[in-house]
Design an enzyme around this catalytic site. Structure first.
Site, PDB file in Angstrom:
ATOM      1  N   THR A   8     -38.086  26.786 -12.131  1.00  0.00           N
ATOM      2  CA  THR A   8     -38.629  24.980 -11.660  1.00  0.00           C
ATOM      3  C   THR A   8     -38.759  24.155 -12.811  1.00  0.00           C
ATOM      4  OG1 THR A   8     -40.875  25.524 -11.218  1.00  0.00           O
ATOM      5  CG2 THR A   8     -39.788  26.187  -9.299  1.00  0.00           C
ATOM      6  N   HIS A   9     -38.873  23.118 -12.664  1.00  0.00           N
ATOM      7  CA  HIS A   9     -38.750  21.678 -13.633  1.00  0.00           C
ATOM      8  C   HIS A   9     -38.402  22.941 -15.084  1.00  0.00           C
ATOM      9  CE1 HIS A   9     -42.026  20.660 -11.422  1.00  0.00           C
ATOM     10  NE2 HIS A   9     -41.935  21.516 -10.957  1.00  0.00           N
ATOM     11  N   ASN A  44     -14.551  27.173 -24.601  1.00  0.00           N
ATOM     12  CA  ASN A  44     -15.700  25.150 -24.363  1.00  0.00           C
ATOM     13  C   ASN A  44     -16.036  25.513 -22.023  1.00  0.00           C
ATOM     14  OD1 ASN A  44     -16.482  24.401 -26.534  1.00  0.00           O
ATOM     15  ND2 ASN A  44     -15.105  23.257 -26.936  1.00  0.00           N
ATOM     16  N   LYS A  48      -7.699   3.409   1.627  1.00  0.00           N
ATOM     17  CA  LYS A  48      -6.685   4.743   1.613  1.00  0.00           C
ATOM     18  C   LYS A  48      -7.273   5.238  -0.199  1.00  0.00           C
ATOM     19  CE  LYS A  48      -4.786   3.580   5.419  1.00  0.00           C
ATOM     20  NZ  LYS A  48      -4.883   2.100   5.324  1.00  0.00           N
ATOM     21  N   TYR A  60      -9.315  -6.441  13.160  1.00  0.00           N
ATOM     22  CA  TYR A  60      -8.762  -5.637  11.956  1.00  0.00           C
ATOM     23  C   TYR A  60      -9.070  -7.023  10.814  1.00  0.00           C
ATOM     24  CZ  TYR A  60      -5.561  -4.075   8.305  1.00  0.00           C
ATOM     25  OH  TYR A  60      -5.247  -3.893   7.339  1.00  0.00           O
ATOM     26  N   GLU A  69     -16.674  21.615 -16.438  1.00  0.00           N
ATOM     27  CA  GLU A  69     -17.563  20.145 -17.026  1.00  0.00           C
ATOM     28  C   GLU A  69     -17.018  19.106 -16.123  1.00  0.00           C
ATOM     29  OE1 GLU A  69     -18.184  19.969 -21.733  1.00  0.00           O
ATOM     30  OE2 GLU A  69     -16.663  21.498 -20.954  1.00  0.00           O
ATOM     31  N   LYS A  92     -15.307  28.572 -30.763  1.00  0.00           N
ATOM     32  CA  LYS A  92     -15.930  27.697 -29.551  1.00  0.00           C
ATOM     33  C   LYS A  92     -14.629  27.977 -28.263  1.00  0.00           C
ATOM     34  CE  LYS A  92     -17.972  24.921 -28.950  1.00  0.00           C
ATOM     35  NZ  LYS A  92     -17.518  23.603 -29.585  1.00  0.00           N
ATOM     36  N   SER A 107     -11.053  24.807 -29.133  1.00  0.00           N
ATOM     37  CA  SER A 107     -11.788  23.499 -30.581  1.00  0.00           C
ATOM     38  C   SER A 107     -10.636  23.918 -31.439  1.00  0.00           C
ATOM     39  CB  SER A 107     -13.140  23.683 -31.522  1.00  0.00           C
ATOM     40  OG  SER A 107     -13.562  23.032 -32.376  1.00  0.00           O
ATOM     41  N   SER A 115       0.295  -1.388   0.140  1.00  0.00           N
ATOM     42  CA  SER A 115      -0.095  -0.039   0.574  1.00  0.00           C
ATOM     43  C   SER A 115       0.655   1.291  -0.136  1.00  0.00           C
ATOM     44  CB  SER A 115      -1.140   0.212   1.022  1.00  0.00           C
ATOM     45  OG  SER A 115      -0.423  -0.364   2.208  1.00  0.00           O
TER      46      SER A 115
END
Ligand code: ARG
Length: 459
Positions: free
Chosen positions: A157-158, A287, A327, A319, A292, A285, A279, A25
Site C-alpha cells: 500500500t502506498h 523493454n 463514431k 438529430y 507501456e 535491454k 534497445s 463519414s
C-alpha cells in the site's frame, strides 16, 4: 458520378467539394456495412409483410443487398465522399442495381433511425467480442493460480511493503476486477439492445409499419418508446465508451504493476520476450513496450469518453449532425481495448514469476508486523497498545537491520516486560499468510475457495 439520394429536388446548387470532404463519414463508418445491410433486410422484410412493398420486390432487395455486402467485403466498392456515409453508399448501389425497386427501401425510414440501429447492432457485437476477451484474460489469470500457488509475494500500500499474500491472491484480484467489467458490459448491452428503427426522422411515420417485427428479426430485446428520443439519443454510445474506459484503466494499472515487477529493482517477473523489444544501443535491454503501450493507450480510451461527453452536452432535440462525430471516438475505444486485451492474454499466460528473487527478499520490510500485532490483540492487548508496541519493536530491529524474529529476549523485554521469544512462533511470511482467517483474505484455504469458485464460473 452518382448523386446522393438524399439531395431532393429542392437543391439549386451542387454540394461544394469542401463540404463533401468535410462532412463525409464513409472513411470511418464503412465499418457498419454488415449491420446496415442486416438492418435493411429486416426493414424490407417488414415492408413486405405490411404490404408496403411486394414480396417479389423484397426478394430482389434482399438478393441485391447480399451481393452488395460481398462486394464490400471483397474490397470492391469504391467509397466516394459525395455519398457521405455507408448508408448512402449501400442505398445508391441498390438503386444502381434495381432502379425503382431500390428506391423503395427507404420507405418509412430515415438515416437518423437507421444510423442509430446500425450502431446499436455493431456495438452489440463489439461488446460480445470484448466480453469474450475479458473471459480469456480471466482464464489466463486463473491458470496462473495453480502454477504459482506456493509463491508468496509482498502486497503493497502506498507502494510500501505491507503484508504477505499468495501470488494467486493477486491473480484473483484481477479476475474480480475483470468480472465487474464484464458485468458492467452486460448491463450496458441491455440498454444497447433496443430497436430504434421505425422512429423515422424524429416523429414516427404515417405509414403502417410494424416496429416490433423488425426488432424481433434483429434480435433486439425491446423497441424504443419515443421517436424523438431515438433520433437524438446516443447515450448507449457514451455508456459503452465508459465501460471501455474502465477496462482500459484496469489494464493500465496491471501493465504498470508488471512493468515495475519486471525491473531489476523488483525482479519479480520475467515477461515473455515475444512481447518485449530491444534497445538499438544497449544490448542488455529487454523493454516491456507492450505493457507501456497498454498503459499509454488507455489515455486515448479515456479521452474518447471525454470527447463523447462534450459532444452531446447541450444538443437540442432531435438529430443533429454533430452526432456523426460519435463514431471515430467509439470505434477507436473498441479497437484499442480489443488490441490491448488480445496481447494481455498471452503476456499473462507466458510471464514467469521469479520465485527465488522474490523469496530471497521476503524477510525485508517487516511484512509480518501486522500479524504480530494481531497475535498480541488476540492475547488481550488493546489494538492501539499492540500497534504502538510492534512499531517500537520494528524500530529496534531496524537499528541492526534485523528481522522481528531475530530480536533477543532482552530486546523484546526492553520494549515490554510481557514479551518473550515465544512470539517467534507467529513470525515469518509463511506463518503470517497461514494465519489469515477472514473471508476474502489471502490464507491458502480462502484462496483455494476463490479459485474453485472462479473455475466453476469460467468453465
Ligand atoms: N452519417 C450520419 C451520422 O452518422 C448519418 C445520419 C445523417 N442524418 C442526417 N439527417 N443528415 O450521423
Amino acid at each position: 458520378m452518382t448523386a446522393s439520394p438524399s439531395r431532393s429536388g429542392v437543391f439549386q446548387a451542387a454540394t461544394d467539394k469542401r463540404l463533401e470532404a468535410f462532412g463525409e463519414s464513409i472513411s470511418f463508418d464503412y465499418r457498419l456495412y454488415q449491420h446496415d445491410i442486416r438492418g435493411s433486410i429486416a426493414h424490407a422484410r417488414m415492408l413486405a409483410a405490411q404490404g408496403l412493398i411486394s414480396n417479389d420486390e423484397f426478394s430482389q432487395i434482399e438478393v441485391a443487398l447480399i451481393e452488395i455486402e460481398s462486394e464490400i467485403s471483397a474490397g470492391r466498392m469504391v467509397f466516394r465522399p459525395e455519398l457521405e456515409d455507408i448508408h448512402m453508399h449501400i442505398e445508391s448501389a441498390l438503386i444502381e442495381r434495381l432502379g425503382d425497386v431500390g428506391r423503395k427501401l427507404h420507405t418509412a425510414r430515415s438515416r437518423n433511425d437507421q444510423v442509430n440501429t446500425d450502431f446499436r447492432l455493431w456495438i452489440r457485437d463489439a461488446l460480445d467480442r470484448i466480453d469474450g476477451l475479458l473471459a480469456d484474460l480471466q482464464r489466463a489469470f486463473l491458470g496462473r493460480c495453480e502454477q504459482d500457488f506456493e509463491i508468496i509475494v509482498p502486497a503493497y500500500t502506498h507502494m510500501q511493503r505491507a503484508q504477505p499474500v499468495l501470488a494467486a491472491h493477486y491473480w484473483l484480484c484481477y479476475i474480480e476486477k475483470l468480472a465487474r467489467d464484464r458485468s458492467r458490459l452486460s448491463d450496458c448491452r441491455r440498454r444497447v439492445n433496443v430497436c430504434g428503427l421505425g422512429a423515422a426522422a424524429c416523429a414516427g411515420t404515417t405509414l403502417p409499419i410494424d416496429r416490433h417485427l423488425v426488432a424481433r428479426e434483429l434480435g433486439f430485446e425491446g423497441v424504443a418508446g419515443n421517436s424523438l428520443d431515438v433520433s437524438s439519443d446516443r447515450d448507449f454510445v457514451l455508456e459503452s465508451a465508459f465501460v471501455l474506459a474502465l477496462i482500459a484503466g484496469h489494464l493500465s494499472g496491471w501493465a504498470e504493476e508488471w512493468i515495475l515487477w519486471s525491473t531489476v529493482e523488483f525482479g519479480f517477473i520475467k515477461l515473455p520476450h515475444q512481447f518485449c523489444t530491444g534497445s538499438s544501443i544497449m544490448p542488455q535491454k529487454v523493454n516491456p513496450d507492450t505493457l507501456e503501450l497498454t498503459r499509454g493507450k488507455s489515455a486515448r480510451v479515456i479521452g474518447n469518453l471525454q470527447t463523447l461527453l462534450v459532444l452531446v452536452k447541450g444538443l437540442p432535440l432531435a438529430y443533429n449532425r454533430d452526432l456523426q462525430e460519435d463514431k471515430p471516438a467509439l470505434f477507436d475505444s473498441f479497437e484499442t481495448v480489443q488490441a490491448c486485451l488480445e496481447l494481455a492474454v498471452p503476456i499473462v499466460e507466458g510471464a514467469q514469476l521469479q520465485k527465488l528473487s522474490i523469496s530471497s527478499r521476503l524477510d525485508q520490510g517487516y511484512l509480518d508486523a501486522t500479524t504480530l500485532m494481531e497475535h498480541l490483540i488476540a492475547k488481550g492487548l488493546p489494538q492501539r497498545t499492540a500497534h504502538h508496541l510492534v512499531g517500537k519493536l520494528v524500530g529496534i530491529a531496524q537499528q541492526s537491520g534485523a528481522r522481528l524474529a531475530d530480536l533477543s529476549e532482552e530486546q523484546l523485554k526492553s520494549a515490554s516486560p510481557d514479551l518473550d521469544i515465544a512470539i517467534r512462533q507467529v513470525l515469518g511470511v509463511e506463518k503470517a499468510v497461514k494465519a489469515y482467517q477472514s473471508y476474502g483474505s489471502s490464507c491458502p484455504d480462502q484462496v483455494r475457495k476463490q479459485i474453485l469458485y472462479w473455475s466453476e464460473q469460467l468453465q
